[in-house]
Each structure stands twice: as structure tokens, then as C-alpha cells.
Design a protein around this motif. Structure first.
Motif, mmCIF file in Angstrom:
data_model
loop_
_atom_site.group_PDB
_atom_site.id
_atom_site.type_symbol
_atom_site.label_atom_id
_atom_site.label_comp_id
_atom_site.label_asym_id
_atom_site.label_seq_id
_atom_site.Cartn_x
_atom_site.Cartn_y
_atom_site.Cartn_z
ATOM 1 N N ALA A 123 -17.270 -9.989 -52.908
ATOM 2 C CA ALA A 123 -16.658 -11.313 -52.907
ATOM 3 C C ALA A 123 -17.358 -12.232 -51.915
ATOM 4 N N LYS A 124 -17.664 -11.701 -50.772
ATOM 5 C CA LYS A 124 -18.363 -12.481 -49.754
ATOM 6 C C LYS A 124 -19.758 -12.866 -50.231
ATOM 7 N N ALA A 125 -20.446 -11.912 -50.796
ATOM 8 C CA ALA A 125 -21.831 -12.138 -51.209
ATOM 9 C C ALA A 125 -21.943 -13.119 -52.358
ATOM 10 N N PHE A 126 -20.983 -13.103 -53.255
ATOM 11 C CA PHE A 126 -21.110 -13.910 -54.464
ATOM 12 C C PHE A 126 -20.057 -15.003 -54.577
ATOM 13 N N ASN A 127 -19.382 -15.275 -53.492
ATOM 14 C CA ASN A 127 -18.363 -16.330 -53.511
ATOM 15 C C ASN A 127 -17.360 -16.172 -54.639
ATOM 16 N N TRP B 170 -17.458 -6.604 -43.411
ATOM 17 C CA TRP B 170 -17.632 -7.417 -44.615
ATOM 18 C C TRP B 170 -17.609 -8.907 -44.307
ATOM 19 N N ILE C 54 -21.065 -10.680 -43.982
ATOM 20 C CA ILE C 54 -21.981 -10.753 -45.119
ATOM 21 C C ILE C 54 -22.232 -12.207 -45.506
ATOM 22 N N GLU C 55 -23.508 -12.533 -45.685
ATOM 23 C CA GLU C 55 -23.863 -13.905 -46.065
ATOM 24 C C GLU C 55 -23.833 -14.052 -47.576
ATOM 25 N N ALA C 56 -23.350 -15.207 -48.017
ATOM 26 C CA ALA C 56 -23.333 -15.482 -49.452
ATOM 27 C C ALA C 56 -24.763 -15.581 -49.968
ATOM 28 N N ILE C 57 -24.964 -15.011 -51.146
ATOM 29 C CA ILE C 57 -26.282 -15.086 -51.764
ATOM 30 C C ILE C 57 -26.507 -16.518 -52.241
ATOM 31 N N MET D 207 -11.177 -17.152 -48.792
ATOM 32 C CA MET D 207 -10.059 -16.496 -49.470
ATOM 33 C C MET D 207 -8.822 -16.486 -48.594
#
Lengths: 97, 97
Positions: B60-64, A89, A92-95, A1
Motif C-alpha cells: 500500500a505504501k509503495a503503490f499508494n 513499512w 517505504i517510499e512510494a514508487i 490511510m
DNA sequence: AATAAGTGTAACCCGTCAGGTTACATTTTT
DNA sequence: AAAAATGTAACCTGACGGGTTACACTTATT
């Protein structure tokens, strides 16, 4: 972002430069029109207070704008500051999808 | 301005139906991933809590996604409810230009 | 059926913030 | 000089984010 280096304009700055000054409106004057205390409006104009949904509705009515205009300005401002306040934040790893 | 009759979807609903369920993610699980308490996430998912700027950054980080996605949902929700909570703002007169 | 995992939520704590009133000192207009 | 506008401090109330712990209930899983 995208991460801006400079903080987004606070809605109070817009209010001051694009509405109060061009229209020669005083804070006292406008506060009466908006039906809020002088203190509350002063805080917003001086960027020490937030544009709440309720305030956004009032500003929108007074200046024939949308409430979203004011809330978006506030949102950008808040988001930028929140992203700087802590870095948790970022870890945080992307799911996985 | 446009006034919806039905309340805008709470971001918690989107989170639940478009992310948790399709990905078989549990609230407990995701709360750990996001680095927030289970209670906090549960409140959001059950529409008893708000998506704050900080939470938006995490989602946002977790779900791109963009944080704005979540904040806009929350904003619409908050604005709709604020416009119903009181009617004072409706009486405000537009400033003559 | 029995155990484990997930869940909603209450009770409690803390800190922050919106918004109001009153008051005072300072600045700006008239 | 007099009047108006302003920033802000002090104080109050109410709301809310977020955390921990705990309990009862439901849903999986074995």
C-alpha cells in the motif's frame, strides 16, 4: 490511510454479544453445532484466536451471514495490530509513477 | 452464498500485471524497496505465497493504495480455496431464530 | 559471443499459529 | 447440592511466514 486509535472489534466480541448472548447459546453448544472443538471456539470468543476462512464458512452457515462478514472483522483486527507491531513499512517510499 | 466456479485472482497476479510489468519493476528491485527478501516477494508474485497484513501495508505504501485492496484479494482467494478444501461446513444447520 | 542481471526454487533455520485431545479448577445454572 | 459450562494449561501434529545461501536457468545488456 486512516489510522484508528482504538483497536477494531475482534470478531469474537461480535459473536459473543450479537449471537451467543441474544440466542442464549453456550460455547459448548455452538462448538458442537459448528463441528469444531470447544477450545477452538472458546479462543475465538475470548479473542485469543482468529476467525480462519474455514471458521468463517461455519459461522456463516450457522447464522445465515456471509463468511466475508467474519473475515472482514478479522482482517480489520489483524491489519490494525500489524500496523502497530512494527514501523518498518512506514518508511517505504512510494514508487514514482 | 455465491460460489464462483473459477478461483478468484491471486493478489500476486494483480501485482505482476498491474504494477510490476507496467512500471518495468523487477522482483529483485521491488523486494529491496519493500524491505522484504526476494524469495518472499517472488512467492507472492508467483502465487505461492500469501499477502499478509504486513505485506499489505508495504504494498500500500509503495503503490499508494489501501492495504485493504491487497488483503481483500487475498481473502477472496483464501475463502474460495477453503470452501473447496473440505465440505464439512456445508452440513452445518442454521441456528433457528 | 560474453558478461551481467534477474529469476525460480530447493534446502535449511526459526518462530508462530490453527486445531485437536485430555484434564483440572473455577464459575454459573438449575 | 448437583450438573453444566467455562477458561486454560499441557501436549501433539501440520502448516506457513520469513530469512539466508546456493544453484541452475533465462533474459538483457554490452
Amino acid at each position: 490511510m486512516r489510522i484508528r486509535k482504538r483497536p477494531p472489534t475482534h470478531p469474537g466480541g461480535i459473536l459473543k454479544r450479537h449471537y451467543l448472548e441474544p440466542l442464549s447459546l453456550t460455547i459448548s453448544n455452538l462448538s458442537v453445532n459448528l463441528g469444531v472443538s470447544r477450545k477452538t471456539l472458546s479462543k475465538v470468543v475470548n479473542e485469543h484466536g482468529s476467525v480462519t476462512p474455514n471458521m468463517a464458512l461455519r459461522l456463516a452457515k450457522a447464522f445465515n451471514t456471509t463468511p466475508e462478514l467474519w473475515l472482514n472483522l478479522q482482517q480489520n483486527y489483524d491489519l490494525w495490530h500489524a500496523s502497530r507491531k512494527s514501523n518498518d513499512w512506514k518508511k517505504i517510499e512510494a514508487i514514482a509513477v
